[in-house]
Design a protein around this motif. Sequence first.
Motif, mmCIF file in Angstrom:
data_model
loop_
_atom_site.group_PDB
_atom_site.id
_atom_site.type_symbol
_atom_site.label_atom_id
_atom_site.label_comp_id
_atom_site.label_asym_id
_atom_site.label_seq_id
_atom_site.Cartn_x
_atom_site.Cartn_y
_atom_site.Cartn_z
ATOM 1 N N ALA A 8 0.906 -1.284 0.006
ATOM 2 C CA ALA A 8 -0.081 0.176 -0.045
ATOM 3 C C ALA A 8 1.059 1.347 0.088
ATOM 4 C CB ALA A 8 -0.983 0.048 1.013
ATOM 5 N N ARG A 9 1.964 1.415 0.697
ATOM 6 C CA ARG A 9 2.867 2.370 0.905
ATOM 7 C C ARG A 9 3.629 2.538 -0.600
ATOM 8 N NH1 ARG A 9 2.780 6.872 3.304
ATOM 9 N NH2 ARG A 9 2.193 7.235 1.183
ATOM 10 N N LYS A 14 4.319 5.858 -5.421
ATOM 11 C CA LYS A 14 4.133 5.912 -6.865
ATOM 12 C C LYS A 14 3.085 6.728 -7.111
ATOM 13 C CE LYS A 14 3.659 3.087 -11.046
ATOM 14 N NZ LYS A 14 3.667 2.047 -11.519
ATOM 15 N N LYS A 15 1.789 6.810 -6.684
ATOM 16 C CA LYS A 15 0.738 7.676 -6.974
ATOM 17 C C LYS A 15 0.951 9.271 -6.812
ATOM 18 C CE LYS A 15 -4.065 8.697 -5.838
ATOM 19 N NZ LYS A 15 -5.155 8.384 -5.017
ATOM 20 N N ASN A 20 3.065 14.461 -8.716
ATOM 21 C CA ASN A 20 3.999 15.730 -8.204
ATOM 22 C C ASN A 20 5.089 15.400 -9.050
ATOM 23 O OD1 ASN A 20 2.286 17.085 -5.921
ATOM 24 N ND2 ASN A 20 2.220 14.943 -5.696
ATOM 25 N N LYS A 21 5.224 15.411 -10.333
ATOM 26 C CA LYS A 21 6.475 15.173 -11.026
ATOM 27 C C LYS A 21 7.320 16.108 -10.871
ATOM 28 C CE LYS A 21 4.575 11.838 -14.415
ATOM 29 N NZ LYS A 21 4.482 11.621 -15.883
ATOM 30 N N GLU A 22 7.010 17.329 -11.118
ATOM 31 C CA GLU A 22 7.871 18.606 -10.989
ATOM 32 C C GLU A 22 8.571 18.654 -9.407
ATOM 33 O OE1 GLU A 22 9.110 20.376 -13.526
ATOM 34 O OE2 GLU A 22 8.188 18.995 -14.699
ATOM 35 N N ARG A 23 7.621 18.703 -8.644
ATOM 36 C CA ARG A 23 8.160 18.673 -7.229
ATOM 37 C C ARG A 23 9.174 17.483 -6.910
ATOM 38 N NH1 ARG A 23 9.668 21.848 -2.964
ATOM 39 N NH2 ARG A 23 9.378 20.695 -1.060
ATOM 40 N N LYS A 24 8.930 16.331 -7.526
ATOM 41 C CA LYS A 24 9.650 15.262 -7.412
ATOM 42 C C LYS A 24 11.162 15.650 -7.731
ATOM 43 C CE LYS A 24 10.906 10.578 -6.895
ATOM 44 N NZ LYS A 24 11.117 9.875 -5.788
ATOM 45 N N LYS A 25 11.068 16.142 -9.156
ATOM 46 C CA LYS A 25 12.217 16.395 -9.828
ATOM 47 C C LYS A 25 13.058 17.501 -9.031
ATOM 48 C CE LYS A 25 11.710 17.284 -14.098
ATOM 49 N NZ LYS A 25 11.214 17.979 -15.475
#
Length: 67
Positions: A8-9, A14-15, A20-25
Amino acid sequence: MAEKLSEARTRANKKWDEKNKERKKYIVKRSTARGFIRNYATDDDLAEMLALISDRHKQLKEQNDEQ
């Protein structure tokens, strides 16, 4: 030892990453920069980075002054 994440985590992570692709980058790049500075940077590298940081500060200040 690192604990294995629950299924679940893992799905939740992943979700969040996909949403939040830009924040992750941003987070990954910041982490990479910090790791380089802490573990690998030479005196020459640090001197160059200080100049780049100073230039960036000036740029951001100018942008804020325009607003």
